[in-house]
Design an enzyme around this catalytic site. Structure first.
Site, mmCIF file in Angstrom:
data_model
loop_
_atom_site.group_PDB
_atom_site.id
_atom_site.type_symbol
_atom_site.label_atom_id
_atom_site.label_comp_id
_atom_site.label_asym_id
_atom_site.label_seq_id
_atom_site.Cartn_x
_atom_site.Cartn_y
_atom_site.Cartn_z
ATOM 1 N N HIS A 128 0.424 -11.885 0.776
ATOM 2 C CA HIS A 128 -0.628 -11.070 0.148
ATOM 3 C C HIS A 128 -1.334 -11.858 -0.966
ATOM 4 C CE1 HIS A 128 -1.642 -6.541 -0.439
ATOM 5 N NE2 HIS A 128 -2.686 -7.278 -0.644
ATOM 6 N N TYR A 182 0.837 -1.197 0.000
ATOM 7 C CA TYR A 182 0.000 0.000 0.000
ATOM 8 C C TYR A 182 0.874 1.250 0.000
ATOM 9 C CZ TYR A 182 -3.698 -3.329 1.358
ATOM 10 O OH TYR A 182 -4.556 -4.398 1.403
HETATM 11 N N1 LIG Z 1 -5.696 -8.915 0.726
HETATM 12 C C1 LIG Z 1 -6.023 -8.282 -0.379
HETATM 13 O O1 LIG Z 1 -5.647 -8.663 -1.503
HETATM 14 C C2 LIG Z 1 -6.883 -7.061 -0.268
HETATM 15 C C3 LIG Z 1 -7.498 -6.525 -1.414
HETATM 16 C C4 LIG Z 1 -8.334 -5.417 -1.261
HETATM 17 C C5 LIG Z 1 -8.515 -4.876 0.000
HETATM 18 N N2 LIG Z 1 -7.874 -5.370 1.097
HETATM 19 C C6 LIG Z 1 -8.037 -4.776 2.446
HETATM 20 O O2 LIG Z 1 -9.425 -4.657 2.712
HETATM 21 C C7 LIG Z 1 -9.744 -3.298 2.978
HETATM 22 C C8 LIG Z 1 -11.157 -2.979 2.535
HETATM 23 O O3 LIG Z 1 -11.322 -3.188 1.151
HETATM 24 P P1 LIG Z 1 -11.357 -1.967 0.099
HETATM 25 O O4 LIG Z 1 -10.689 -0.788 0.662
HETATM 26 O O5 LIG Z 1 -10.888 -2.550 -1.174
HETATM 27 O O6 LIG Z 1 -12.903 -1.703 -0.108
HETATM 28 P P2 LIG Z 1 -14.155 -1.388 0.828
HETATM 29 O O7 LIG Z 1 -13.784 -1.338 2.247
HETATM 30 O O8 LIG Z 1 -15.226 -2.328 0.376
HETATM 31 O O9 LIG Z 1 -14.589 0.058 0.307
HETATM 32 C C9 LIG Z 1 -13.911 1.233 0.625
HETATM 33 C C10 LIG Z 1 -14.680 2.370 -0.031
HETATM 34 O O10 LIG Z 1 -16.026 2.359 0.430
HETATM 35 C C11 LIG Z 1 -16.396 3.600 0.983
HETATM 36 N N3 LIG Z 1 -17.119 3.334 2.243
HETATM 37 C C12 LIG Z 1 -16.675 2.644 3.323
HETATM 38 N N4 LIG Z 1 -17.611 2.601 4.267
HETATM 39 C C13 LIG Z 1 -18.687 3.286 3.795
HETATM 40 C C14 LIG Z 1 -19.956 3.607 4.315
HETATM 41 N N5 LIG Z 1 -20.337 3.209 5.540
HETATM 42 N N6 LIG Z 1 -20.821 4.329 3.533
HETATM 43 C C15 LIG Z 1 -20.451 4.728 2.299
HETATM 44 N N7 LIG Z 1 -19.230 4.474 1.749
HETATM 45 C C16 LIG Z 1 -18.359 3.750 2.491
HETATM 46 C C17 LIG Z 1 -15.115 4.354 1.235
HETATM 47 O O11 LIG Z 1 -15.294 5.720 0.940
HETATM 48 P P3 LIG Z 1 -15.195 6.857 2.100
HETATM 49 O O12 LIG Z 1 -13.760 7.010 2.402
HETATM 50 O O13 LIG Z 1 -15.828 8.025 1.445
HETATM 51 O O14 LIG Z 1 -15.994 6.351 3.263
HETATM 52 C C18 LIG Z 1 -14.124 3.735 0.264
HETATM 53 O O15 LIG Z 1 -14.107 4.442 -0.938
HETATM 54 C C19 LIG Z 1 -8.643 -2.522 2.250
HETATM 55 O O16 LIG Z 1 -8.564 -1.177 2.646
HETATM 56 C C20 LIG Z 1 -7.446 -3.367 2.567
HETATM 57 O O17 LIG Z 1 -6.986 -3.112 3.885
HETATM 58 C C21 LIG Z 1 -7.087 -6.475 0.963
#
Ligand SMILES: NC(=O)c1ccc[n+]([C@@H]2O[C@H](COP(=O)([O-])OP(=O)(O)OC[C@H]3O[C@@H](n4cnc5c(N)ncnc54)[C@H](OP(=O)(O)O)[C@@H]3O)[C@@H](O)[C@H]2O)c1
Length: 270
Positions: free
Chosen positions: A116, A57
Site C-alpha cells: 500500500h 479499508y
Molecule cells: N493506493 C492508495 O494509497 C489509495 C489512496 C486513495 C484511494 N485509493 C483507491 O482509489 C479509489 C478512488 O479514489 P478515492 O475514493 O480516494 O477518490 P475518487 O474516486 O476520486 O472520488 C470518490 C468520490 O467522488 C464522488 N464521485 C465519483 N464519481 C463521481 C461522478 N461521476 N460524479 C460526481 N461525483 C462522483 C463519489 O461520491 P458518490 O458516492 O456520491 O458518487 C466519492 O465521494 C479508492 O476508492 C481506493 O480504492 C488508493
C-alpha cells in the site's frame, strides 16, 4: 471495456471500481453496509470487473463486503486488487496479511497484491514473502502503490515476477507522479499506472475547460476527467462511487474519445 494487456496476455480493464469508504473508513461502520453492497451490486451489473480494495479499508471490513458482493457472480470474471498496509510489511506479517485478505474476500487467490505504501521495513523482506505467495498460487500478480522512482526500481529488482502496477494519485489537477518521473517511467517500461482519487475524492471542480469539453461531448465534466486519464498509454483508474448514476457515468467515460487538441488543453489544467 477497453483494457491493458498484461505480460501474460491477461486483460486489465481501464475502468475499475475503488472501494475506499465502503462500509466505513478507517474502522467498520456497519450502518453503511447496505449502501456499500448496493453500490457493489450496481457496479457488477453495469459490468465492472476490476475491484480495488485494501486490508486497511474499514480495517478489513471493506474486503468482507467485496467478498460478499462477488459471491453473486462468476469469480473468474472478477479481477481483485488488494493491498498490505505498512505495519504488516515484515516477512511473517506479509504472509499473514495475504491469508487475512484471502479469508475476508472468500477467494483462493488474489489477482493483484500491492504494497500500500512503504515504511522502514527493508523491501527485501517483504518481497521474500510476496514472491513465495506468488509461487504458492495465493497471488497472481504483484504491484506497488505510492512508490517513487527509486522504490519502484528496487521493487522491480526484488520481484521474481514483473511489477504490473504502481497505484498512485493522478488526475487532471494532481501531477506529482508525472513531475517526479514515475508516470513516464511506467509508460516506457510497460507498468500499469493505476490512477487513484481520479476525481479528487469528489472535490474536482467541474468548471472551465473541463465543463467546456464536457458540453462538446454531451458528457459530465467528471467523465471528461476520467476519459483524459484512460486515454493515456498504460493508465487505468479506479473511481469510487456509492451512486449508481455516477457508477454508470464513470463506466461510460472510458468510451469517450477526446481529440488530441482536447487532450492537450486538459494537460495544461494542472
Ligand atoms: N493506493 C492508495 O494509497 C489509495 C489512496 C486513495 C484511494 N485509493 C483507491 O482509489 C479509489 C478512488 O479514489 P478515492 O475514493 O480516494 O477518490 P475518487 O474516486 O476520486 O472520488 C470518490 C468520490 O467522488 C464522488 N464521485 C465519483 N464519481 C463521481 C461522478 N461521476 N460524479 C460526481 N461525483 C462522483 C463519489 O461520491 P458518490 O458516492 O456520491 O458518487 C466519492 O465521494 C479508492 O476508492 C481506493 O480504492 C488508493
Amino acid at each position: 471495456m477497453r483494457a491493458i494487456t498484461l505480460y501474460d496476455g491477461t486483460e486489465l480493464p481501464v475502468m475499475g471500481l475503488g472501494t475506499w469508504a465502503m462500509g466505513g473508513r478507517s474502522r467498520p461502520d456497519r450502518s453503511q453496509d447496505e449502501r456499500a453492497l448496493r453500490a457493489l451490486a450496481a457496479a457488477l451489473t453495469i459490468g465492472y470487473t476490476h475491484i480495488d480494495t485494501a486490508e486497511m479499508y474499514a480495517n478489513g471490513h471493506t474486503e468482507e463486503l467485496v467478498g460478499q458482493a462477488i459471491r453473486q457472480v462468476d469469480r473468474q470474471q472478477i479481477f481483485l486488487t488488494t493491498k498490505v498496509r505498512p505495519p504488516n510489511l515484515s516477512y511473517q506479517r506479509t504472509h499473514q496479511s495475504i491469508e487475512g485478505s484471502l479469508r475476508r474476500l472468500g477467494v483462493e487467490q488474489i489477482d493483484l497484491f500491492l504494497i500500500h505504501w512503504r515504511d522502514h521495513t527493508p523491501l527485501e523482506e517483504t518481497f521474500r514473502a510476496l514472491n513465495e505467495a506468488v509461487q504458492a498460487g495465493k497471488v497472481r500478480y504483484l504491484g506497488v502503490s505510492n512508490f517513487d522512482l527509486a522504490e519502484l526500481k528496487q521493487a522491480q529488482a526484488l520481484s521474481d515476477t514483473p511489477i504490473v502496477t504502481n497505484q498512485i494519485p493522478y488526475s487532471v489537477t494532481t501531477r506529482t507522479y508525472k513531475q517526479n518521473g514515475v508516470i513516464p517511467y511506467c509508460q516506457e517500461n510497460g507498468i500499469v499506472v493505476t490512477a487513484y482519487s481520479p476525481v479528487e475524492e469528489g472535490r474536482l471542480r467541474a468548471e472551465g475547460v473541463l465543463a467546456e469539453i464536457a458540453a462538446a461531448h454531451q458528457a459530465a465534466p467528471y467523465q471528461i476527467a476520467l476519459a483524459w486519464l484512460v486515454q493515456q498509454p498504460w493508465v487505468i483508474t479506479v473511481p469510487m462511487s456509492h451512486n449508481p448514476i455516477h457508477l454508470q457515468q464513470n463506466w461510460d467515460a472510458a468510451a469517450i474519445t477526446l481529440t488530441p487538441e482536447q487532450m492537450a488543453r486538459l494537460e495544461t489544467l494542472n
